[in-house]
Design a protein around this motif. Structure first.
Motif, PDB file in Angstrom:
ATOM      1  N   ILE A 258     -14.790  15.605   2.159  1.00  0.00           N
ATOM      2  CA  ILE A 258     -14.720  14.217   2.622  1.00  0.00           C
ATOM      3  C   ILE A 258     -15.119  13.249   1.509  1.00  0.00           C
ATOM      4  O   ILE A 258     -14.539  12.176   1.362  1.00  0.00           O
ATOM      5  CB  ILE A 258     -15.611  14.017   3.871  1.00  0.00           C
ATOM      6  CG1 ILE A 258     -15.014  14.738   5.073  1.00  0.00           C
ATOM      7  CG2 ILE A 258     -15.824  12.541   4.175  1.00  0.00           C
ATOM      8  CD1 ILE A 258     -15.961  14.890   6.251  1.00  0.00           C
ATOM      9  N   MET A 259     -16.097  13.648   0.726  1.00  0.00           N
ATOM     10  CA  MET A 259     -16.607  12.772  -0.325  1.00  0.00           C
ATOM     11  C   MET A 259     -15.794  12.820  -1.615  1.00  0.00           C
ATOM     12  O   MET A 259     -16.071  12.044  -2.533  1.00  0.00           O
ATOM     13  CB  MET A 259     -18.069  13.132  -0.628  1.00  0.00           C
ATOM     14  CG  MET A 259     -19.004  12.862   0.528  1.00  0.00           C
ATOM     15  SD  MET A 259     -18.930  11.175   1.138  1.00  0.00           S
ATOM     16  CE  MET A 259     -19.554  10.284  -0.259  1.00  0.00           C
ATOM     17  N   SER A 260     -14.799  13.692  -1.697  1.00  0.00           N
ATOM     18  CA  SER A 260     -14.068  13.796  -2.960  1.00  0.00           C
ATOM     19  C   SER A 260     -12.548  13.846  -2.824  1.00  0.00           C
ATOM     20  O   SER A 260     -11.843  13.099  -3.512  1.00  0.00           O
ATOM     21  CB  SER A 260     -14.546  15.025  -3.744  1.00  0.00           C
ATOM     22  OG  SER A 260     -14.348  16.193  -2.976  1.00  0.00           O
ATOM     23  N   MET A 261     -12.030  14.694  -1.986  1.00  0.00           N
ATOM     24  CA  MET A 261     -10.582  14.921  -1.947  1.00  0.00           C
ATOM     25  C   MET A 261      -9.760  13.667  -1.619  1.00  0.00           C
ATOM     26  O   MET A 261      -8.716  13.459  -2.237  1.00  0.00           O
ATOM     27  CB  MET A 261     -10.228  16.053  -0.982  1.00  0.00           C
ATOM     28  CG  MET A 261     -10.631  17.427  -1.487  1.00  0.00           C
ATOM     29  SD  MET A 261      -9.697  17.950  -2.940  1.00  0.00           S
ATOM     30  CE  MET A 261     -10.925  17.873  -4.199  1.00  0.00           C
ATOM     31  N   PRO A 262     -10.188  12.810  -0.691  1.00  0.00           N
ATOM     32  CA  PRO A 262      -9.384  11.608  -0.451  1.00  0.00           C
ATOM     33  C   PRO A 262      -9.244  10.740  -1.716  1.00  0.00           C
ATOM     34  O   PRO A 262      -8.194  10.147  -1.952  1.00  0.00           O
ATOM     35  CB  PRO A 262     -10.148  10.872   0.642  1.00  0.00           C
ATOM     36  CG  PRO A 262     -10.866  11.954   1.376  1.00  0.00           C
ATOM     37  CD  PRO A 262     -11.264  12.936   0.309  1.00  0.00           C
TER      38      PRO A 262
ATOM     39  N   VAL B  48      -9.299  11.875  -4.819  1.00  0.00           N
ATOM     40  CA  VAL B  48      -8.378  12.580  -5.714  1.00  0.00           C
ATOM     41  C   VAL B  48      -6.939  12.277  -5.293  1.00  0.00           C
ATOM     42  O   VAL B  48      -6.088  11.948  -6.121  1.00  0.00           O
ATOM     43  CB  VAL B  48      -8.644  14.104  -5.702  1.00  0.00           C
ATOM     44  CG1 VAL B  48      -7.569  14.860  -6.469  1.00  0.00           C
ATOM     45  CG2 VAL B  48     -10.027  14.409  -6.262  1.00  0.00           C
ATOM     46  N   MET B  49      -6.668  12.368  -3.987  1.00  0.00           N
ATOM     47  CA  MET B  49      -5.319  12.079  -3.479  1.00  0.00           C
ATOM     48  C   MET B  49      -4.937  10.631  -3.761  1.00  0.00           C
ATOM     49  O   MET B  49      -3.811  10.355  -4.183  1.00  0.00           O
ATOM     50  CB  MET B  49      -5.240  12.367  -1.980  1.00  0.00           C
ATOM     51  CG  MET B  49      -5.287  13.831  -1.646  1.00  0.00           C
ATOM     52  SD  MET B  49      -5.085  14.125   0.123  1.00  0.00           S
ATOM     53  CE  MET B  49      -6.792  14.167   0.640  1.00  0.00           C
ATOM     54  N   LEU B  50      -5.866   9.733  -3.531  1.00  0.00           N
ATOM     55  CA  LEU B  50      -5.585   8.310  -3.749  1.00  0.00           C
ATOM     56  C   LEU B  50      -5.302   8.017  -5.214  1.00  0.00           C
ATOM     57  O   LEU B  50      -4.361   7.288  -5.537  1.00  0.00           O
ATOM     58  CB  LEU B  50      -6.758   7.466  -3.264  1.00  0.00           C
ATOM     59  CG  LEU B  50      -6.595   5.953  -3.401  1.00  0.00           C
ATOM     60  CD1 LEU B  50      -5.461   5.453  -2.520  1.00  0.00           C
ATOM     61  CD2 LEU B  50      -7.892   5.249  -3.061  1.00  0.00           C
TER      62      LEU B  50
ATOM     63  N   MET C 119       0.831  -1.207   0.000  1.00  0.00           N
ATOM     64  CA  MET C 119       0.000   0.000   0.000  1.00  0.00           C
ATOM     65  C   MET C 119       0.868   1.261   0.000  1.00  0.00           C
ATOM     66  O   MET C 119       1.800   1.369   0.806  1.00  0.00           O
ATOM     67  CB  MET C 119      -0.896  -0.005   1.243  1.00  0.00           C
ATOM     68  CG  MET C 119      -1.920   1.077   1.275  1.00  0.00           C
ATOM     69  SD  MET C 119      -2.914   1.022   2.793  1.00  0.00           S
ATOM     70  CE  MET C 119      -3.677  -0.584   2.684  1.00  0.00           C
ATOM     71  N   PRO C 120       0.580   2.204  -0.889  1.00  0.00           N
ATOM     72  CA  PRO C 120       1.348   3.457  -0.917  1.00  0.00           C
ATOM     73  C   PRO C 120       1.243   4.214   0.413  1.00  0.00           C
ATOM     74  O   PRO C 120       0.207   4.147   1.092  1.00  0.00           O
ATOM     75  CB  PRO C 120       0.683   4.262  -2.045  1.00  0.00           C
ATOM     76  CG  PRO C 120      -0.035   3.253  -2.868  1.00  0.00           C
ATOM     77  CD  PRO C 120      -0.432   2.155  -1.933  1.00  0.00           C
ATOM     78  N   SER C 121       2.292   4.931   0.760  1.00  0.00           N
ATOM     79  CA  SER C 121       2.325   5.639   2.046  1.00  0.00           C
ATOM     80  C   SER C 121       1.198   6.661   2.161  1.00  0.00           C
ATOM     81  O   SER C 121       0.646   6.871   3.243  1.00  0.00           O
ATOM     82  CB  SER C 121       3.681   6.305   2.260  1.00  0.00           C
ATOM     83  OG  SER C 121       3.923   7.261   1.246  1.00  0.00           O
ATOM     84  N   GLU C 122       0.823   7.308   1.046  1.00  0.00           N
ATOM     85  CA  GLU C 122      -0.276   8.279   1.086  1.00  0.00           C
ATOM     86  C   GLU C 122      -1.575   7.607   1.518  1.00  0.00           C
ATOM     87  O   GLU C 122      -2.365   8.173   2.264  1.00  0.00           O
ATOM     88  CB  GLU C 122      -0.477   8.939  -0.287  1.00  0.00           C
ATOM     89  CG  GLU C 122       0.667   9.826  -0.722  1.00  0.00           C
ATOM     90  CD  GLU C 122       1.785   9.057  -1.439  1.00  0.00           C
ATOM     91  OE1 GLU C 122       1.732   7.805  -1.513  1.00  0.00           O
ATOM     92  OE2 GLU C 122       2.713   9.715  -1.916  1.00  0.00           O
ATOM     93  N   MET C 123      -1.770   6.394   1.062  1.00  0.00           N
ATOM     94  CA  MET C 123      -2.988   5.667   1.417  1.00  0.00           C
ATOM     95  C   MET C 123      -2.971   5.279   2.893  1.00  0.00           C
ATOM     96  O   MET C 123      -4.009   5.346   3.570  1.00  0.00           O
ATOM     97  CB  MET C 123      -3.129   4.428   0.533  1.00  0.00           C
ATOM     98  CG  MET C 123      -4.469   3.774   0.626  1.00  0.00           C
ATOM     99  SD  MET C 123      -4.617   2.528  -0.670  1.00  0.00           S
ATOM    100  CE  MET C 123      -6.112   1.719  -0.187  1.00  0.00           C
TER     101      MET C 123
ATOM    102  N   SER D  89      -3.286  22.323  -3.339  1.00  0.00           N
ATOM    103  CA  SER D  89      -3.211  20.862  -3.411  1.00  0.00           C
ATOM    104  C   SER D  89      -4.447  20.238  -2.762  1.00  0.00           C
ATOM    105  O   SER D  89      -5.086  20.841  -1.893  1.00  0.00           O
ATOM    106  CB  SER D  89      -1.948  20.365  -2.710  1.00  0.00           C
ATOM    107  OG  SER D  89      -2.072  20.519  -1.306  1.00  0.00           O
ATOM    108  N   SER D  90      -4.750  19.034  -3.176  1.00  0.00           N
ATOM    109  CA  SER D  90      -5.881  18.293  -2.604  1.00  0.00           C
ATOM    110  C   SER D  90      -5.697  18.128  -1.102  1.00  0.00           C
ATOM    111  O   SER D  90      -6.658  18.219  -0.337  1.00  0.00           O
ATOM    112  CB  SER D  90      -5.997  16.920  -3.260  1.00  0.00           C
ATOM    113  OG  SER D  90      -6.139  17.047  -4.643  1.00  0.00           O
ATOM    114  N   LYS D  91      -4.462  17.893  -0.706  1.00  0.00           N
ATOM    115  CA  LYS D  91      -4.156  17.688   0.714  1.00  0.00           C
ATOM    116  C   LYS D  91      -4.460  18.946   1.532  1.00  0.00           C
ATOM    117  O   LYS D  91      -5.055  18.875   2.606  1.00  0.00           O
ATOM    118  CB  LYS D  91      -2.682  17.298   0.855  1.00  0.00           C
ATOM    119  CG  LYS D  91      -2.272  16.791   2.196  1.00  0.00           C
ATOM    120  CD  LYS D  91      -0.827  16.310   2.148  1.00  0.00           C
ATOM    121  CE  LYS D  91      -0.433  15.590   3.393  1.00  0.00           C
ATOM    122  NZ  LYS D  91       0.940  15.070   3.321  1.00  0.00           N
TER     123      LYS D  91
END
Length: 178
Positions: free
Chosen positions: A129-133, A135-137, A10-14, A87-89
């Motif tokens: 909450i419903m979108s940005m995670p 996008v980041m993923l 699993m990627p660290s961002e996830m 940024s999305s973050k």
């Protein structure tokens, strides 16, 4: 076996998003369950269904959820534009912080206007909450495993809710004394 490999790789961002999603999705069902009761209690001084104002409190709680959804819809339309500059973050962190402050402020609301404003701000957070995670993923996982990781990521929504539904009744009845 493929799922286990995906967890291992699993990627660290996830992995970072897991903790954000855990606490977000642990609390959201509680808001949906107890919000109207809280409004009845704090804004209408009604804790029991037989109390004067209880029905009005429940109605205002539902109206707050409508405002929550309307502002979510409007803000969701602005997110792609904001994402061109931030940024999305950063967007997600700010939206969560803003939503958290608004959510906590509801504890101290005694007037319906303050409660409605807080619900609108939480709605803005909900859009993120419903979108940005996602996008980041989508930027952090390999394209050939996108489906696998999106499926695992959806587990990050379900698992906290299950934990919440097991733990919270104990806290609610024993520590908070209903």
């Amino acid at each position: 076996a493929e799922i286990l490999v995906a967890f291992k790789e699993m990627p660290s961002e996830m992995k970072q998003l897991w903790w954000v999603k855990f606490f977000t999705w642990f609390g959201l069902p509680l808001m949906w369950q107890y919000l109207s009761l809280s409004v009845a209690h704090h804004c209408f001084n009604a804790t029991e269904a037989s109390d004067i104002g209880f029905t009005d409190g429940i109605k205002f709680g539902n109206l707050g959820l409508a405002i929550f959804n309307i502002l979510c819809f409007v803000f969701a339309l602005l997110l792609p534009y904001l994402n061109k500059f931030l940024s999305s973050k950063k967007i997600h962190a700010f939206a969560l912080m803003l939503g958290g402050i608004a959510f906590i402020s509801m504890k101290f609301q005694t007037e319906t206007l303050g409660y409605m404003i807080a619900m609108g701000v939480v709605g803005i957070s909900w859009a993120s909450i419903m979108s940005m995670p996602y996008v980041m993923l989508s930027k952090s996982v390999p394209a050939e495993r996108m489906g696998m990781y999106m499926g695992i990521f959806n587990m990050f929504i379900v698992i906290p809710q299950i934990v919440s539904m097991i733990v919270v009744p104990f806290i609610y009845t024993s520590i908070l004394q209903n």
